[in-house]
Design a protein around this motif. Structure first.
Motif, PDB file in Angstrom:
ATOM      1  N   PHE C 150       0.821  -1.207   0.000  1.00 15.26           N
ATOM      2  CA  PHE C 150       0.000   0.000   0.000  1.00 15.26           C
ATOM      3  C   PHE C 150       0.858   1.261   0.000  1.00 15.26           C
ATOM      4  O   PHE C 150       0.609   2.209  -0.725  1.00 15.26           O
ATOM      5  CB  PHE C 150      -0.951   0.008   1.206  1.00 15.26           C
ATOM      6  CG  PHE C 150      -2.238  -0.674   0.909  1.00 15.26           C
ATOM      7  CD1 PHE C 150      -3.280   0.010   0.275  1.00 15.26           C
ATOM      8  CD2 PHE C 150      -2.409  -2.014   1.210  1.00 15.26           C
ATOM      9  CE1 PHE C 150      -4.472  -0.637  -0.029  1.00 15.26           C
ATOM     10  CE2 PHE C 150      -3.596  -2.663   0.901  1.00 15.26           C
ATOM     11  CZ  PHE C 150      -4.627  -1.970   0.288  1.00 15.26           C
ATOM     12  N   LEU C 151       1.909   1.228   0.809  1.00 15.37           N
ATOM     13  CA  LEU C 151       2.783   2.395   0.927  1.00 15.37           C
ATOM     14  C   LEU C 151       3.453   2.705  -0.407  1.00 15.37           C
ATOM     15  O   LEU C 151       3.604   3.864  -0.783  1.00 15.37           O
ATOM     16  CB  LEU C 151       3.840   2.103   2.007  1.00 15.37           C
ATOM     17  CG  LEU C 151       4.663   3.269   2.497  1.00 15.37           C
ATOM     18  CD1 LEU C 151       3.761   4.349   3.059  1.00 15.37           C
ATOM     19  CD2 LEU C 151       5.629   2.791   3.575  1.00 15.37           C
ATOM     20  N   PHE C 152       3.870   1.668  -1.122  1.00 18.49           N
ATOM     21  CA  PHE C 152       4.607   1.866  -2.369  1.00 18.49           C
ATOM     22  C   PHE C 152       3.769   1.521  -3.596  1.00 18.49           C
ATOM     23  O   PHE C 152       4.315   1.240  -4.650  1.00 18.49           O
ATOM     24  CB  PHE C 152       5.893   1.047  -2.355  1.00 18.49           C
ATOM     25  CG  PHE C 152       6.858   1.486  -1.295  1.00 18.49           C
ATOM     26  CD1 PHE C 152       7.549   2.687  -1.437  1.00 18.49           C
ATOM     27  CD2 PHE C 152       7.068   0.731  -0.157  1.00 18.49           C
ATOM     28  CE1 PHE C 152       8.428   3.112  -0.456  1.00 18.49           C
ATOM     29  CE2 PHE C 152       7.940   1.156   0.823  1.00 18.49           C
ATOM     30  CZ  PHE C 152       8.612   2.347   0.669  1.00 18.49           C
ATOM     31  N   HIS C 154       1.944   3.173  -5.773  1.00 15.72           N
ATOM     32  CA  HIS C 154       2.116   3.942  -7.009  1.00 15.72           C
ATOM     33  C   HIS C 154       3.474   3.697  -7.629  1.00 15.72           C
ATOM     34  O   HIS C 154       3.605   3.584  -8.848  1.00 15.72           O
ATOM     35  CB  HIS C 154       1.907   5.424  -6.728  1.00 15.72           C
ATOM     36  CG  HIS C 154       0.502   5.746  -6.347  1.00 15.72           C
ATOM     37  ND1 HIS C 154      -0.537   5.665  -7.233  1.00 15.72           N
ATOM     38  CD2 HIS C 154      -0.040   6.115  -5.165  1.00 15.72           C
ATOM     39  CE1 HIS C 154      -1.666   5.987  -6.626  1.00 15.72           C
ATOM     40  NE2 HIS C 154      -1.393   6.263  -5.362  1.00 15.72           N
ATOM     41  N   GLU C 155       4.483   3.595  -6.775  1.00 11.58           N
ATOM     42  CA  GLU C 155       5.826   3.313  -7.274  1.00 11.58           C
ATOM     43  C   GLU C 155       5.868   1.948  -7.946  1.00 11.58           C
ATOM     44  O   GLU C 155       6.384   1.792  -9.052  1.00 11.58           O
ATOM     45  CB  GLU C 155       6.838   3.335  -6.122  1.00 11.58           C
ATOM     46  CG  GLU C 155       7.181   4.718  -5.615  1.00 11.58           C
ATOM     47  CD  GLU C 155       6.289   5.146  -4.469  1.00 11.58           C
ATOM     48  OE1 GLU C 155       5.131   4.683  -4.391  1.00 11.58           O
ATOM     49  OE2 GLU C 155       6.740   5.954  -3.645  1.00 11.58           O
ATOM     50  N   PHE C 157       3.435   0.279  -9.170  1.00 11.03           N
ATOM     51  CA  PHE C 157       2.639   0.324 -10.393  1.00 11.03           C
ATOM     52  C   PHE C 157       3.455   0.919 -11.537  1.00 11.03           C
ATOM     53  O   PHE C 157       3.535   0.348 -12.625  1.00 11.03           O
ATOM     54  CB  PHE C 157       1.381   1.169 -10.146  1.00 11.03           C
ATOM     55  CG  PHE C 157       0.634   1.527 -11.392  1.00 11.03           C
ATOM     56  CD1 PHE C 157      -0.163   0.592 -12.011  1.00 11.03           C
ATOM     57  CD2 PHE C 157       0.757   2.792 -11.956  1.00 11.03           C
ATOM     58  CE1 PHE C 157      -0.850   0.905 -13.181  1.00 11.03           C
ATOM     59  CE2 PHE C 157       0.081   3.117 -13.115  1.00 11.03           C
ATOM     60  CZ  PHE C 157      -0.727   2.165 -13.725  1.00 11.03           C
TER      61      PHE C 157
END
Lengths: 255, 323, 269
Positions: C150-152, C154-155, C157
């Motif tokens: 969850f924390l990463f 976007h990265e 993705f």
């Protein structure tokens, strides 16, 4: 101010020289097309500007800062080359792809919030891909993908757009339209555009400046100068130069 | 052509070196004049060394701690077998790999003793009908092809194995025939005593069902002493996975049977037995199948009689021994 | 229905459900990224490393898990390095690392010449035989792994979509890749001990590819993968209870059924 300043850059992959002694300055508002044959180092030059590979010699500065220390990547929008099968089956929607462009303006922890999505919608409107928002990227045609990537590059409203072979996957009719969109972005929104093309015959009609690359920078200047440039004549012979410059070639008028 | 010769030489070199290196490290240099005996499973090793006394050098092929069903011989092991005078194995069911290896061995002098040669193997199906809890183990196939190869757990069959081995030694080394047969006789008396001890002990036990959380290897033992068994596994293959239904059935049976002990097998981590024990509030006890022993046991110098004696003590607990 | 309630009374079934669902969700989330990055066989490959590491653990007479987690983490970084820096294709890199590990494991087992317990039985768990301790570890692991994802998100993705573009976005690609691969390493080494190798590698691959067949959007793909994984564990445990079948294999086949179903749905659309 020069957005990009390339000073005496050389890039070598082991013993192979990809680029050498390139010096080039691109200032705000320019619309530059980098052309040259395959293997002339166009993509290498882009990667060097984007700090994706180390320089063997020379330096590149972006907005006055050395590219290696540059952090404001949100000021630069990059549109990579499209190859149709690359994203086949990738489950991302156009909206998600465009939204990922926002990350360049963020630092850890990178989160995308509701207000960021208004930027996404604006970028999609500018490029005209709003109707594709919920489609999957792999289902789109080359031209549509290209527009999506352009929207992604523009989502942070950058001053500078770098496009790598933007028309490679597009059919000729769409290509004209795409160049027209770019032209608008350049004139109406005042964005600086640098693009790579191996196909000099069309780009000439839209870009303000041309840079001809063949490991070394052979020519850099306006389109009109390109057509009468003695370097280019030496390079192509008058006939080919004539073909590139087409109807508007001053050379033809002289004859 | 030249290249091919080099490759052949290289290959031959590796082939000769590798097994040599590993086999030299494993066993001490053979003492001349002594019979070299290689055995597969621990009970055969123990029987053979009791019979051989100081006239032969007996070695165990299985490395300590290796579960016998998952054992695969290495090149060094094959060399050990081919260099030996006598090779003893339980039978083609227990050591399926032995057949191919024996076919490939060119040593004409090697005497092969099949320990189960004179024993009629029992069908597993027969066993299933023998006990009430047939639903736990029926309709299955397993690696031993329907027959139970675990003959050594029955002290009476063990005596037959001892005799078979002693006859083999006697035929191979006629000079010491009397010595071997005398040793075998002494040892068989001990096995007979073990049999009596088990019989009298189990007579005083109130329960007749061994609740077993592993692959039940005590079929011959159970039949010999009129016991029944329950196991969540179909057959003996340690690779098989029990089904949740069987585990719950075991838990229920264990709860009803007012037995507070469940047995587990040696060398494997008793995960399934532990779960059944926990579900039924029972305690775990080892029922050592003696296929092989652990490194610790080897260092302690454990014998077959020790293992069976230990099993009997723990069976007393689980089967409700009343003095 | 009654049978299901009956099954639920047993603590081992409860633990199988809880442990299986949590490990399954970890695998599903990681699996989406791993499959898209052509690293889907990493579960299988790292399981082999786990075997070698477990051998070393028994050899050194320590708890195998404490040897296998760091060694599997190391091996996963090695796979990453090979595929990133040494220009070895990811599948070949996984093959190379797992082959080396198996070889080292066999030699160790051979040199050690014997253990006190059979190596394979110690390393390869079964979903029915999860201990309370392992359930707690699985839940803790899932909290960490799912938190990381969850924390990463976007990265991860951006990198999964196009690594080079992610670099241009200023994402520290190397660091994020390491985080992904290390999360995978911990999940696999704990997972093989808790649910076994077969289940761990299929829980990485199946929910992800099933979700990729029908998901219209990346978030949806992640969600669907987690749903498929959870459902396969729940249905698998109950079906295996009802039909008296081995649980691990049942879960794998249910995953396969989901895949076939989603494939048909995709073709019909």
């Amino acid at each position: 101010m020069n957005l990009i300043e390339i000073k005496n850059v050389c890039v070598r992959y082991g013993p192979i020289e990809a680029l050498c002694s390139i010096s080039l300055a691109i200032s705000a508002g320019d619309y530059v097309a980098i052309i040259g044959p395959n293997g002339s180092g166009k993509t290498t030059l882009f990667k060097a500007i984007l700090n994706l590979l180390p320089l063997t010699e020379g330096s590149i500065s972006l907005y006055g800062t050395d590219a290696r220390r540059f952090t404001q990547w949100n000021k630069i929008g990059y549109v990579p080359q499209v190859s149709r099968n690359l994203h086949k089956g990738f489950p991302a929607t156009v909206r998600e792809i465009v939204a990922s462009g926002i990350l360049s303006a963020k630092s850890f922890p990178r989160m995308i919030f509701g207000k960021d999505y208004s930027k996404v919608i604006k970028a999609m409107e500018t490029v005209g891909v709003c109707d594709l928002a919920e489609r999957l990227i792999g289902e789109l045609s080359g031209g549509q993908q290209q527009r999506v990537f352009l929207a992604r590059a523009m989502v942070n409203d950058p001053d500078l757009l770098l496009l790598d072979e933007p028309t490679a996957a597009i059919d000729p009719a769409t290509r004209e339209q795409f160049y027209r969109t770019l032209r608008e972005i350049n004139t109406q929104f005042g964005k600086t555009i640098v693009l790579i093309s191996h196909d000099a015959s069309h780009i000439g009609h839209f870009a303000a400046k041309l840079a001809y690359l063949d490991k070394h920078l052979v020519f850099f200047g306006g389109f009109d100068q390109f057509c009468i440039s003695p370097e280019m004549t030496r390079y192509f012979g008058p006939h080919a130069q004539h073909l590139i410059c087409g109807q508007h070639c001053p050379m033809k008028e002289k004859q | 052509m030249k290249k091919a010769i080099w490759i052949l030489l290289f290959g031959a070199g590796i082939y000769l070196c590798l097994p040599c290196c590993s086999s030299c490290k494993q066993s001490a240099q053979p003492t001349p004049g002594k019979l070299q005996v290689v055995t597969t499973l621990f009970p055969l090793y123990d029987f053979a060394r009791q019979i051989a006394g100081d006239k032969a050098e007996v070695s165990l092929l299985l490395p300590p701690g290796v579960e016998s069903h998952s054992f695969e011989p290495r090149p060094g092991d094959i060399v050990r077998i081919s260099k030996a005078d006598v090779f003893i194995y339980t039978g083609p069911l227990m050591e399926p790999w032995s057949q191919d290896i024996l076919k490939g061995i060119t040593n004409k002098e090697l005497t092969v003793i099949n320990a189960s040669a004179n024993i009629q193997l029992a069908n597993e199906e027969q066993q299933d009908h023998d006990h009430e809890a047939g639903e736990c183990t029926h309709d299955h196939e397993h690696e031993h092809g329907g027959q139970d190869p675990h003959i050594w757990v029955d002290p009476i069959l063990a005596q037959q194995i001892v005799s078979t081995i002693a006859d083999g030694f006697a035929a191979k080394d006629p000079a010491n025939k009397d010595y071997y047969l005398a040793n075998a006789k002494t040892y068989n008396e001990k096995l007979a005593a073990l049999d009596t001890q088990i019989r009298t002990t189990l007579e005083k036990c109130s329960k007749k069902t061994i609740v077993y959380g592993g692959h039940f290897a005590f079929g011959y033992f159970a039949r010999r002493y009129g016991l029944e068994h329950l196991s969540p596994y179909a057959g003996f293959s340690p690779n098989a996975e029990p089904t949740p239904r069987k585990i719950t059935e075991m838990i229920e049976t264990l709860k009803k049977a007012d037995t507070s002990y469940i047995y587990y097998e040696e060398l494997l981590e008793p995960r399934v037995a532990r779960i059944i024990a926990e579900g039924a509030g029972a305690k775990l006890l080892l029922l050592h199948g003696a296929h092989n022993i652990s490194k610790q046991e080897l260092d302690k110098g454990v014998t077959y009689l020790d293992i069976m004696g230990g099993n009997l003590e723990r069976l007393k607990l689980g089967l409700g021994y009343q003095d | 229905m009654n049978t299901i309630l009956e099954a639920l009374q047993y603590a081992f079934i409860q633990r199988a459900l809880v442990g299986g669902v949590f490990i399954g969700c970890c695998c599903a989330f990681l699996g989406v990224f791993l499959v898209l990055r052509r690293l889907s066989l990493i579960g299988d490959g790292l399981a082999h490393v786990g075997l070698a590491a477990g051998g070393l653990g028994l050899f050194l007479n320590t708890q195998p898990l404490w040897v296998s987690i760091p060694l599997v983490m190391f091996a996963s970084l090695w796979i990453l390095w090979l595929s990133d820096k040494a220009d070895v294709y990811a599948d070949a890199a996984i093959g190379l690392v797992s082959a080396v590990s198996v070889a080292v494991g066999i030699i160790l087992a051979s040199v050690g010449r014997g253990f006190n317990i059979d190596l394979f039985s110690f390393l390869f768990g079964s979903i029915l035989a999860i201990s309370m301790h392992e359930v707690i570890l699985s839940v803790a692991l899932s909290v960490i792994v799912i938190g990381m994802v969850f924390l990463f998100y976007h990265e991860l993705f951006a990198i999964a979509f196009e690594e080079e573009y992610a670099r241009v976005l200023g994402i520290p690609v190397e660091k994020i890749n390491k985080i992904l691969i290390l999360c995978t390493a911990v999940t696999v080494s704990l997972g093989i001990r808790v649910v076994g190798t077969m289940l761990i590698s299929s829980l990485i691959i199946f929910p992800a590819i099933t979700a990729l067949q029908i998901a219209r959007g990346f978030r949806l793909a992640m969600l669907l993968a987690a749903v498929f994984s959870t459902l396969s564990v729940l249905i698998g445990v109950f079906v295996s209870y009802l039909a008296d079948l081995p649980t691990g294999a049942t879960i794998v086949l249910i995953n396969f059924a989901f895949f076939v179903l989603s494939f048909i749905i995709k073709k019909m659309r």
